[in-house]
Design a protein around this motif. Structure first.
Motif, PDB file in Angstrom:
ATOM      1  N   ARG A   1       8.514  12.265 -11.282  1.00 23.06           N
ATOM      2  CA  ARG A   1       7.762  11.336 -12.144  1.00 23.06           C
ATOM      3  C   ARG A   1       8.685  10.440 -12.963  1.00 23.06           C
ATOM      4  O   ARG A   1       8.469   9.232 -13.071  1.00 23.06           O
ATOM      5  N   LYS A   2       9.714  11.023 -13.544  1.00 23.80           N
ATOM      6  CA  LYS A   2      10.619  10.254 -14.396  1.00 23.80           C
ATOM      7  C   LYS A   2      11.289   9.131 -13.612  1.00 23.80           C
ATOM      8  O   LYS A   2      11.389   7.995 -14.085  1.00 23.80           O
ATOM      9  N   GLU A   3      11.726   9.432 -12.387  1.00 19.32           N
ATOM     10  CA  GLU A   3      12.416   8.417 -11.594  1.00 19.32           C
ATOM     11  C   GLU A   3      11.455   7.322 -11.145  1.00 19.32           C
ATOM     12  O   GLU A   3      11.836   6.142 -11.078  1.00 19.32           O
ATOM     13  N   LEU A   4      10.210   7.681 -10.835  1.00 11.19           N
ATOM     14  CA  LEU A   4       9.228   6.655 -10.470  1.00 11.19           C
ATOM     15  C   LEU A   4       8.998   5.694 -11.630  1.00 11.19           C
ATOM     16  O   LEU A   4       8.943   4.473 -11.441  1.00 11.19           O
ATOM     17  N   LEU A   5       8.880   6.221 -12.822  1.00  6.18           N
ATOM     18  CA  LEU A   5       8.689   5.354 -13.989  1.00  6.18           C
ATOM     19  C   LEU A   5       9.925   4.479 -14.229  1.00  6.18           C
ATOM     20  O   LEU A   5       9.811   3.327 -14.665  1.00  6.18           O
TER      21      LEU A   5
ATOM     22  N   THR B   1       3.579  -4.468  -9.975  1.00  4.85           N
ATOM     23  CA  THR B   1       2.937  -3.353 -10.672  1.00  4.85           C
ATOM     24  C   THR B   1       2.520  -2.271  -9.687  1.00  4.85           C
ATOM     25  O   THR B   1       1.796  -2.541  -8.730  1.00  4.85           O
ATOM     26  N   TYR B   2       2.978  -1.057  -9.945  1.00  9.27           N
ATOM     27  CA  TYR B   2       2.505   0.093  -9.183  1.00  9.27           C
ATOM     28  C   TYR B   2       1.155   0.552  -9.745  1.00  9.27           C
ATOM     29  O   TYR B   2       0.970   0.609 -10.967  1.00  9.27           O
ATOM     30  N   LEU B   3       0.228   0.896  -8.841  1.00  9.02           N
ATOM     31  CA  LEU B   3      -1.110   1.339  -9.231  1.00  9.02           C
ATOM     32  C   LEU B   3      -1.341   2.779  -8.764  1.00  9.02           C
ATOM     33  O   LEU B   3      -0.946   3.146  -7.659  1.00  9.02           O
ATOM     34  N   ALA B   4      -2.014   3.568  -9.609  1.00  7.52           N
ATOM     35  CA  ALA B   4      -2.252   4.977  -9.274  1.00  7.52           C
ATOM     36  C   ALA B   4      -3.536   5.446  -9.953  1.00  7.52           C
ATOM     37  O   ALA B   4      -3.512   6.275 -10.865  1.00  7.52           O
ATOM     38  N   ALA B   5      -4.668   4.943  -9.492  1.00 16.33           N
ATOM     39  CA  ALA B   5      -5.946   5.248 -10.140  1.00 16.33           C
ATOM     40  C   ALA B   5      -6.316   6.713 -10.058  1.00 16.33           C
ATOM     41  O   ALA B   5      -7.047   7.228 -10.925  1.00 16.33           O
TER      42      ALA B   5
ATOM     43  N   ALA C   1       0.824  -1.217   0.000  1.00 14.73           N
ATOM     44  CA  ALA C   1       0.000   0.000   0.000  1.00 14.73           C
ATOM     45  C   ALA C   1       0.854   1.261   0.000  1.00 14.73           C
ATOM     46  O   ALA C   1       0.529   2.240   0.651  1.00 14.73           O
ATOM     47  N   GLY C   2       1.962   1.228  -0.729  1.00 19.47           N
ATOM     48  CA  GLY C   2       2.705   2.442  -1.010  1.00 19.47           C
ATOM     49  C   GLY C   2       3.830   2.774  -0.056  1.00 19.47           C
ATOM     50  O   GLY C   2       3.973   2.193   1.016  1.00 19.47           O
ATOM     51  N   ASP C   3       4.662   3.747  -0.486  1.00 21.92           N
ATOM     52  CA  ASP C   3       5.864   4.176   0.233  1.00 21.92           C
ATOM     53  C   ASP C   3       6.809   3.013   0.492  1.00 21.92           C
ATOM     54  O   ASP C   3       7.401   2.890   1.576  1.00 21.92           O
ATOM     55  N   LEU C   4       6.969   2.168  -0.493  1.00 30.07           N
ATOM     56  CA  LEU C   4       7.954   1.090  -0.381  1.00 30.07           C
ATOM     57  C   LEU C   4       9.360   1.673  -0.412  1.00 30.07           C
ATOM     58  O   LEU C   4      10.291   1.115   0.166  1.00 30.07           O
TER      59      LEU C   4
ATOM     60  N   SER D   1      -0.043  -0.011  -4.422  1.00 33.96           N
ATOM     61  CA  SER D   1      -0.390   1.363  -4.759  1.00 33.96           C
ATOM     62  C   SER D   1       0.885   2.204  -4.684  1.00 33.96           C
ATOM     63  O   SER D   1       1.859   1.825  -4.031  1.00 33.96           O
ATOM     64  N   VAL D   2       0.899   3.329  -5.375  1.00 34.88           N
ATOM     65  CA  VAL D   2       1.972   4.283  -5.150  1.00 34.88           C
ATOM     66  C   VAL D   2       1.715   4.983  -3.821  1.00 34.88           C
ATOM     67  O   VAL D   2       0.581   5.045  -3.339  1.00 34.88           O
ATOM     68  N   GLY D   3       2.773   5.489  -3.213  1.00 32.70           N
ATOM     69  CA  GLY D   3       2.646   6.348  -2.050  1.00 32.70           C
ATOM     70  C   GLY D   3       3.189   7.713  -2.390  1.00 32.70           C
ATOM     71  O   GLY D   3       3.796   7.904  -3.460  1.00 32.70           O
ATOM     72  N   ASN D   4       3.036   8.676  -1.523  1.00 36.23           N
ATOM     73  CA  ASN D   4       3.572  10.005  -1.820  1.00 36.23           C
ATOM     74  C   ASN D   4       5.094   9.985  -1.947  1.00 36.23           C
ATOM     75  O   ASN D   4       5.673  10.736  -2.742  1.00 36.23           O
ATOM     76  N   HIS D   5       5.773   9.079  -1.214  1.00 36.67           N
ATOM     77  CA  HIS D   5       7.231   9.045  -1.300  1.00 36.67           C
ATOM     78  C   HIS D   5       7.740   8.398  -2.577  1.00 36.67           C
ATOM     79  O   HIS D   5       8.925   8.567  -2.916  1.00 36.67           O
ATOM     80  N   GLU D   6       6.897   7.696  -3.271  1.00 34.53           N
ATOM     81  CA  GLU D   6       7.314   7.214  -4.595  1.00 34.53           C
ATOM     82  C   GLU D   6       7.571   8.381  -5.548  1.00 34.53           C
ATOM     83  O   GLU D   6       8.254   8.223  -6.566  1.00 34.53           O
ATOM     84  N   PHE D   7       7.051   9.572  -5.217  1.00 38.03           N
ATOM     85  CA  PHE D   7       7.242  10.755  -6.053  1.00 38.03           C
ATOM     86  C   PHE D   7       8.407  11.626  -5.587  1.00 38.03           C
ATOM     87  O   PHE D   7       8.650  12.694  -6.168  1.00 38.03           O
ATOM     88  N   ASP D   8       9.146  11.198  -4.553  1.00 35.50           N
ATOM     89  CA  ASP D   8      10.201  12.049  -3.992  1.00 35.50           C
ATOM     90  C   ASP D   8      11.199  12.535  -5.036  1.00 35.50           C
ATOM     91  O   ASP D   8      11.651  13.677  -4.996  1.00 35.50           O
TER      92      ASP D   8
END
Length: 453
Positions: free
Chosen positions: A131-135, A163-167, A89-92, A121-128
């Motif tokens: 966007r490019k680095e998350l992908l 798979t990361y999910l971000a509905a 559930a994100g922030d892995l 799911s993605v968490g907010n820290h996946e965006f730290d």
């Protein structure tokens, strides 16, 4: 032999009855689908300090988590059910200790691959890191905004096999989710639909440059509008991974807690009734709660807990008859590490040893604690604020501020004296920037009055 018309009629009726009986099937027994959930791992490859209240009301403190303990628990549970589904559930990643962050969190992604994670799911820290680095973390490769860290542990980073999910994260240019909204897994013949969202308020906890070009819509709205597509693809059971959480004073081991508060409660109340299970994150709490007749779980953070979830499902209709949940403490003494995971961790530690062991200074105590008193003050918070002032004093700075959420661990040393880079980076794992500004006395007072939860 001559058969009378009446006898033929009786015989015909008997044959039809027997045929109908042969076609009938007995009601099928419910199937048990076993899930294990993790949230807010934050790159904690090794165990860390965990204090919690047991179901019996006792305060317990131990070093828990780490990928060796996680691997042992998952291996044992997969012996009970080889179809076990491991989800997140994100922030892995993000806000990670140096053992992971110095390698662009690639060790944590690879660890989750080895543990058999299927979806998160993605968490907010996946965006730290943007966007490019998350992908890149999802798909692999070395084209990174952190070229001094990416692909340095291994030259051919392949990315996440889960798979990361971000509905609810939409590309402003297209209006569509910029990553998959959901995934359907077939478990024991049952199609399980999994939809994932991150907190709508991500913009308040992420750098604006990291989420440029993205819109974050309501969590429940995004989940509900995804359901028709999932059903059209055959999903029989639907569950939600929501990187938003709540708080409760009840033990993380206490089932059916009723005292959950916080942002996730309103989200759950807005969800389609078909969703009976909501796995949450973000608030770093362990709980097993009920909200409007739904099960809402969270497994603390840093791999301290894993949530074991058993769904009893009608295999034909997909109706969920029962949900049993437990939070299990990841005590390394109770689980035998998977040899592959142990070997992987040993390699990462050996590659990292010299950098992490670099001495920074001498402490007068073995531990500087981050736990705040009733006034909101903590020894470690004061130390960080003093360091901020020291670093900016040549610019005329008189006062330093540090938010407690950014201090992730106590400052502890292996020998009780020498603090290393690894010790310090575990305390402040973010790429923060110091900001110097002028404030009036009135503004300072308002700031201090707004710091309380």
């Amino acid at each position: 032999m001559i058969v009378s018309p009446r006898a033929r009629a009786v015989l015909s009726t008997l044959v039809l009855a027997l045929a109908a009986a042969g076609c009938a099937t007995a009601p099928q027994e419910p199937i048990t689908l076993n899930l294990v959930a993790i949230n807010d791992f934050h790159g904690n490859l090794e165990p860390s300090k965990y204090t919690y209240t047991s179901a019996g009301g006792q305060s317990e403190t131990l070093r828990a988590g780490g990928i060796e303990a996680l691997s042992g628990a998952l291996a044992a549970w997969r012996q009970e059910d080889q179809d076990l589904l491991f989800i997140g559930a994100g922030d892995l990643i993000g806000a990670s200790p140096a053992l992971s962050s110095m390698w662009a969190d690639e060790p944590s992604i690879e660890a989750m691959n080895l543990l058999g994670l299927r979806v998160s799911s993605v968490g907010n820290h996946e965006f730290d890191q943007g966007r490019k680095e998350l992908l890149r973390q999802q798909h692999g490769g070395c084209d990174s905004p952190r070229p001094n860290k990416a692909c340095k542990l291994a030259p051919d980073f392949k990315g996440a096999r889960f798979t990361y999910l971000a509905a609810n994260v939409l590309d402003k240019a297209t209006g569509k989710p910029f990553m998959p909204a959901y995934r359907i897994e077939t478990v024991k013949g049952v199609k399980v639909g999994i939809v994932g969202v991150v907190l709508q308020d991500t913009a308040s906890v992420a750098m604006s440059s990291a989420i440029a070009g993205l819109d974050f819509i309501g969590e429940a709205e995004a989940i509900n509008r995804t359901l028709p597509r999932m059903r059209a693809e055959g999903a029989q059971v639907i569950l939600a991974l929501v990187h938003e959480g709540g708080r409760t004073d009840e033990s993380p081991e206490q089932p059916n807690c009723k005292g959950l508060t916080g942002g996730v409660v309103d989200i759950v109340k807005k969800l389609d009734p078909a969703i009976r299970l909501v796995i949450t994150g973000h608030s770093h709490q362990g709980y097993l709660c009920q909200v409007d007749g739904r099960v809402v779980t969270q497994a603390d953070a840093a791999g301290h807990l894993l949530s074991r979830i058993a769904l009893k499902v009608d295999p034909k209709s997909g109706a969920v008859a029962d949900i049993d949940v437990r939070n299990v403490v990841m005590d390394p003494a109770k689980f035998t590490a998977d040899p592959r995971i142990a070997a992987y961790l040993a390699n990462v530690k050996e590659r990292s040893r010299a950098a992490l062991a670099r001495p920074l200074g001498k402490l007068g105590t073995a531990v500087v604690a981050r736990k705040a008193n009733d006034a909101g003050e903590a020894p470690l918070g004061n130390l960080v604020a003093d360091a901020i002032v020291a670093a900016t004093r040549d610019q005329g700075v008189q006062i330093g501020f540090m938010n407690m959420g950014g201090i992730r661990k106590d400052l502890e040393t292996a020998d009780g004296q020498i603090a290393t880079f690894g010790n310090a980076q575990a305390v402040l794992p973010f790429g923060n920037t110091l900001v110097v500004m002028d404030l009036s006395g009135a503004q300072l007072r308002r700031l201090l009055e707004q710091q309380w939860d």
